[in-house]
Design a protein around this motif. Structure first.
Motif, mmCIF file in Angstrom:
data_model
loop_
_atom_site.group_PDB
_atom_site.id
_atom_site.type_symbol
_atom_site.label_atom_id
_atom_site.label_comp_id
_atom_site.label_asym_id
_atom_site.label_seq_id
_atom_site.Cartn_x
_atom_site.Cartn_y
_atom_site.Cartn_z
ATOM 1 N N SER A 113 -0.515 50.172 -17.394
ATOM 2 C CA SER A 113 0.143 51.594 -17.752
ATOM 3 C C SER A 113 -1.384 52.407 -18.325
ATOM 4 O O SER A 113 -2.359 51.464 -18.920
ATOM 5 C CB SER A 113 1.270 51.709 -18.847
ATOM 6 O OG SER A 113 0.529 51.109 -20.131
ATOM 7 N N THR A 133 8.495 61.488 -20.610
ATOM 8 C CA THR A 133 9.624 61.296 -19.788
ATOM 9 C C THR A 133 10.528 62.440 -19.724
ATOM 10 O O THR A 133 11.868 62.429 -19.470
ATOM 11 C CB THR A 133 10.391 60.068 -20.678
ATOM 12 O OG1 THR A 133 10.783 60.274 -21.649
ATOM 13 C CG2 THR A 133 9.594 58.860 -20.206
ATOM 14 N N THR A 186 5.392 48.425 -23.430
ATOM 15 C CA THR A 186 6.684 49.109 -23.158
ATOM 16 C C THR A 186 6.234 50.429 -22.446
ATOM 17 O O THR A 186 7.179 50.986 -21.931
ATOM 18 C CB THR A 186 7.397 49.292 -24.350
ATOM 19 O OG1 THR A 186 6.922 49.890 -25.400
ATOM 20 C CG2 THR A 186 7.572 47.790 -25.037
ATOM 21 N N ARG A 188 4.762 50.829 -19.838
ATOM 22 C CA ARG A 188 4.609 50.432 -18.549
ATOM 23 C C ARG A 188 6.164 51.213 -17.878
ATOM 24 O O ARG A 188 6.047 51.865 -16.967
ATOM 25 C CB ARG A 188 4.715 48.902 -18.246
ATOM 26 C CG ARG A 188 3.556 48.404 -18.550
ATOM 27 C CD ARG A 188 3.482 47.016 -17.909
ATOM 28 N NE ARG A 188 2.271 46.308 -18.718
ATOM 29 C CZ ARG A 188 2.129 44.960 -18.153
ATOM 30 N NH1 ARG A 188 3.041 44.256 -17.577
ATOM 31 N NH2 ARG A 188 1.157 44.400 -18.828
ATOM 32 N N ALA A 189 7.202 50.802 -18.720
ATOM 33 C CA ALA A 189 8.706 51.262 -18.061
ATOM 34 C C ALA A 189 8.634 52.948 -18.345
ATOM 35 O O ALA A 189 8.920 53.597 -17.489
ATOM 36 C CB ALA A 189 9.311 50.850 -19.351
ATOM 37 N N THR A 190 8.163 53.585 -19.260
ATOM 38 C CA THR A 190 8.277 55.070 -19.520
ATOM 39 C C THR A 190 7.269 55.784 -18.617
ATOM 40 O O THR A 190 7.448 56.685 -18.040
ATOM 41 C CB THR A 190 8.032 55.481 -21.067
ATOM 42 O OG1 THR A 190 6.521 55.126 -21.483
ATOM 43 C CG2 THR A 190 8.973 54.900 -22.070
#
Length: 215
Positions: A113, A133, A186, A188-190
């Motif tokens: 990310s 997001t 985390t 990476r997910a968002t």
């Protein structure tokens, strides 16, 4: 009152600057080339916002928000490592390549990310990822959505995330709308969630929305 520098003068950076200045913070807006005179849309009730170049903005403020294009942010911010040392860097951008119509397509850092790359490049800076997001109007007016939105936090430093959550409150975010996901990985997910954006926009047009946890 906090001294906040915002790098990036587009819709995201300018919107954050106006709202945080109205909340009482001292805001410096970082330009690649500062204007000779303040923009006309800053007259009236909006409190004074200082204009400066990006290096001066990073050097003279306590907290820095990155609202520059994500695909070039790593190189730009790495060059400011001295000015950003010891500070909180709040990254609200997404690092993507774009389709011919200007919408996000592929991630620049698959399997990683931008936030992780920034933290690695800036070890003396506390990086927090958030507000990436949603469409930009939601950042400063979350209560306008019919469903309560979610703002996610990613970062290695608990105090930096707590301070960031306080700034989110000044933007209109209620505590129950803020989700601390954990460390910087985390993000990476968002950051991957941005790949939903072009499909939603093509189906529904430019209507504000956020990717939200509903319980």
């Amino acid at each position: 009152m906090t001294s906040i520098g915002i790098l990036g003068t587009g819709r995201v950076g300018s919107g954050l600057a106006r709202t945080l200045a109205t909340a009482g913070h001292q805001i410096t807006l970082g330009h690649r080339r500062p204007p000779q005179e303040p923009p006309a849309d800053r007259t009236g009730a909006v409190p004074a916002i200082r204009d400066a170049d990006q290096r001066t903005t990073a050097a003279t403020t306590d907290i820095v928000i990155n609202a520059t294009p994500g695909d070039t942010a790593l190189e730009r911010l790495s060059a400011l490592h001295t000015e950003l040392a010891g500070k909180i860097l709040i990254d609200v951008s997404n690092a993507t390549r774009h389709t011919p119509d200007g919408l996000p397509s592929d991630l620049c850092y698959p399997g990683s990310s931008l936030a992780e790359r920034l933290q690695r490049a800036l070890p003396a800076t506390r990086v927090v990822k958030t507000l990436n997001t949603m469409l930009f109007p939601v950042m400063t007016a979350p209560a306008d959505l019919s469903t309560p939105p979610t703002a996610y936090l990613s970062g290695d430093d608990a105090d930096a995330k707590a301070i960031t959550a306080g700034l989110l409150a000044d933007l209109g975010w209620k505590p129950e709308w803020i989700e601390d996901l954990g460390d910087i990985t985390t993000a990476r997910a968002t950051e991957a969630v941005v790949l939903l954006v072009p499909h939603v926009l093509r189906r529904h047009g430019f209507r504000p929305f956020a990717v939200t946890v509903a319980r």
